[in-house]
Each structure stands twice: as C-alpha cells, then as structure tokens.
Design a protein around this motif. Structure first.
Motif, mmCIF file in Angstrom:
data_model
loop_
_atom_site.group_PDB
_atom_site.id
_atom_site.type_symbol
_atom_site.label_atom_id
_atom_site.label_comp_id
_atom_site.label_asym_id
_atom_site.label_seq_id
_atom_site.Cartn_x
_atom_site.Cartn_y
_atom_site.Cartn_z
ATOM 1 N N GLY A 68 -27.420 -3.932 26.831
ATOM 2 C CA GLY A 68 -26.038 -4.520 25.724
ATOM 3 C C GLY A 68 -25.721 -3.258 25.206
ATOM 4 N N SER A 69 -24.606 -3.335 24.303
ATOM 5 C CA SER A 69 -24.454 -2.150 23.598
ATOM 6 C C SER A 69 -25.522 -2.181 22.219
ATOM 7 N N THR A 70 -25.988 -3.328 21.767
ATOM 8 C CA THR A 70 -26.923 -3.051 20.423
ATOM 9 C C THR A 70 -27.939 -1.924 20.798
ATOM 10 N N PRO A 71 -28.823 -1.998 21.893
ATOM 11 C CA PRO A 71 -29.965 -1.211 21.935
ATOM 12 C C PRO A 71 -29.691 0.259 22.461
ATOM 13 N N GLY A 75 -31.766 -8.394 22.116
ATOM 14 C CA GLY A 75 -30.600 -8.486 21.415
ATOM 15 C C GLY A 75 -30.390 -9.531 21.249
ATOM 16 N N ILE A 76 -28.983 -10.013 20.751
ATOM 17 C CA ILE A 76 -28.654 -11.538 20.615
ATOM 18 C C ILE A 76 -27.263 -11.783 20.983
ATOM 19 N N GLY A 77 -27.007 -12.736 21.886
ATOM 20 C CA GLY A 77 -25.506 -13.109 22.014
ATOM 21 C C GLY A 77 -24.796 -13.909 20.895
ATOM 22 N N HIS A 98 -28.082 -16.481 22.336
ATOM 23 C CA HIS A 98 -29.070 -16.334 23.332
ATOM 24 C C HIS A 98 -29.778 -15.225 23.329
ATOM 25 N N ARG A 104 -15.253 -7.522 28.554
ATOM 26 C CA ARG A 104 -14.955 -6.235 28.281
ATOM 27 C C ARG A 104 -15.397 -5.185 28.942
ATOM 28 N N LYS A 125 -22.089 -10.976 14.780
ATOM 29 C CA LYS A 125 -23.471 -11.532 15.243
ATOM 30 C C LYS A 125 -23.853 -12.283 13.825
HETATM 31 P P1 PGA Z 1 -24.579 -6.796 22.894
HETATM 32 O O1 PGA Z 1 -25.264 -8.069 23.833
HETATM 33 O O2 PGA Z 1 -25.746 -5.988 22.411
HETATM 34 O O3 PGA Z 1 -23.714 -6.010 24.086
HETATM 35 O O4 PGA Z 1 -23.658 -7.384 22.054
HETATM 36 C C1 PGA Z 1 -26.351 -8.739 23.272
HETATM 37 C C2 PGA Z 1 -26.633 -9.906 24.132
HETATM 38 O O5 PGA Z 1 -25.900 -10.652 24.823
HETATM 39 O O6 PGA Z 1 -28.019 -10.219 24.166
#
Ligand code: PGA
Length: 260
Positions: free
Chosen positions: A37-40, A132-134, A138, A167, A202
């Motif tokens: 994901g983009s966060t880490p 991460g967290i959706g 999630h 995206r 988020k």
């Molecule tokens: P994101 O995704 O870091 O790209 O926002 C996080 C996730 O869906 O767990």
C-alpha cells in the motif's frame, strides 16, 4: 494501545522505522510481518536508508507479507510481490529464501493457506507486524464482517477497497475481486503490531479502530485486543480522535515514565 501522533508523514515513517530497526538490531534473525500500500512506502524508504548508510543488517531476517491479489502473477506490476521487490527487497539484504508472500497463482489455495500458517509458526512467529488500514477499517484484506478469529484464506474484496485501489489499475474492473490474506487471528498472534495511517481520508477508520467498539465491522479495532499495539499517525489522520490531548500528554511525559 499506544497512539503516536507525528507532525508529518515523513516523521511518522521515521518513528515506525526506529521500532523495526530496534527489533532487528536486538534480534538479528527477527521475523517481520510486512504490508503493502502507499502508507508504508516511507517506512521502507527509511529502512533502506538505514541499511545503506547505517549498516542495518537484514541478512538473517525472515519476512511474511500480509496478502496478495488472486490471479496476479508475481511479475504483474500491481501484484504485491512486484511491489515488495521494487519498494523494499531490492534495496536491502534479506535472502530471497527468507521472503514469504502469499501466492496469488497457486493451484491449491486451501493447501497454500495451511502451509503459510504453518511456516509462520515454524519460523517462530512474527516479531513485529506492520499494518496499514483501509478506509473501510480493514487490516490486510480482512474486510468488514471478517471473523476476528480468521486465519489465512481467500477473501472477497469489498466494493470500497476495489474503488480505493482502482487508482493503481487502468480501470476499476481490472482490480481483482479476490485476495489471499492473513486472517485477523493470524495477525493478532504477532508479538507486536504497528499500524500506520496518514491523511484525513483515514481519520474516520482510525478513530473507529482506536476508540470505537471492537467489531468485525472494522477489523482494525481488533488491535484493542492485543497487548502490544502501536498506532503511528500524522496530525490530519488524528483529526477525528476524541482523546488526542491524552495521547499527546502521554508522549510529552514519556521520558519520565517508569521503566516497564
Ligand atoms: P494504502 O492502503 O496504504 O494504500 O492506503 C492501506 C490498506 O488498504 O490497508
């Protein structure tokens, strides 16, 4: 649960990287649970910098990733195999035999999931799991209503997740509908959990996870059941938390806190 609020995304990633580096330095054969994901991305960049400039050594480290899209070959640019290689593995010295990522192309998912769980156990369990967290709350691909006791398995993605991840694909209909993912129960067995999130988008999910009820409607809320979970967020992401002042007060007084 500990909540660390940083001024910026970069500062947040540095804080999380410090935790991982500390674990690897004290236990060179640590088992790391990794997320995509983009966060880490900033965390991986900082760990790669520490490896390059400070000699942080991953030679004995073992890794387990949380999830993978079903149907995407490891060479597919949107596969999590590809993501991990591009953004982390090719910049550090983890032996490839020590890297584990769920297979999105196995011919027998049930057997693979069982093997993956067993492999985690055989490696001594996960020392620190990055999460991460959706926007739907999630963790990994444990969508709302996933059992909080769930194990590695196939999961159908929620519409929200498909929209969020569209995206990265040419069109929304290219986003796989299924994923193979560690379960909430699998994740809760890691010795330490580190959840990272940034930005206003988020903020609601993080507030529900940290201060809401423990519910399968927000699988990240299961972190409340873990004895060593830390949430790293930036100011924007903290905007819907009710106890922000308390979290900052704890951080400000940390240097004088009694040793555990
Ligand atoms: P994101 O995704 O870091 O790209 O926002 C996080 C996730 O869906 O767990």
């Amino acid at each position: 649960m500990e909540v660390i609020i940083s001024k910026t995304y970069d500062a947040m990633c540095k804080e999380a990287a410090e935790i991982v580096a500390q674990i690897v330095n004290t236990k060179p054969d640590a088992v790391l649970g990794l997320a995509t994901g983009s966060t880490p991305l900033g965390l991986y960049k900082e760990l790669a910098r520490m490896h390059r400039e400070e000699g942080l050594d991953f030679a004995q480290v073992t890794t387990f990733n949380l999830d993978e899209y079903v149907g995407l070959h490891p060479n597919h640019e949107q596969s999590y195999h590809y993501f991990m290689n591009e953004n982390f593995f090719k910049h550090v010295n983890i032996p490839s035999r020590n890297i584990h990522i769920p297979s999105g192309t196995t011919s027998n998912y049930a057997a693979f999931c069982e093997w993956y769980e067993q492999r985690i156990e055989d490696c001594g369990g996960i020392d620190v799991q990055i999460l991460g967290i959706g926007s739907d709350g999630h963790i990994a691909f444990n969508e709302p209503t996933s059992s909080l006791g769930s194990r590695t398995r196939i999961k159908t993605l929620a519409k929200q997740t498909i929209d969020d991840n569209a995206r990265f694909f040419a069109k929304a209909s290219d986003v796989p509908v299924y994923a193979i993912t560690m379960g909430v129960g699998t994740i809760l067995e890691a010795r330490k959990l580190v959840l990272m999130a940034n930005g206003k988008k988020k903020a609601t999910a993080v507030a529900q996870a940290v201060e809401g009820p423990v519910t399968s409607m927000c699988t990240a809320s299961a972190l409340q059941l873990h004895e060593d979970a830390t949430v790293f967020i930036d100011e924007d992401c903290a905007s819907e938390l009710k106890m922000v002042d308390y979290y900052k007060w704890i951080q400000a007084n940390m240097p004088g806190a009694p040793k555990k």
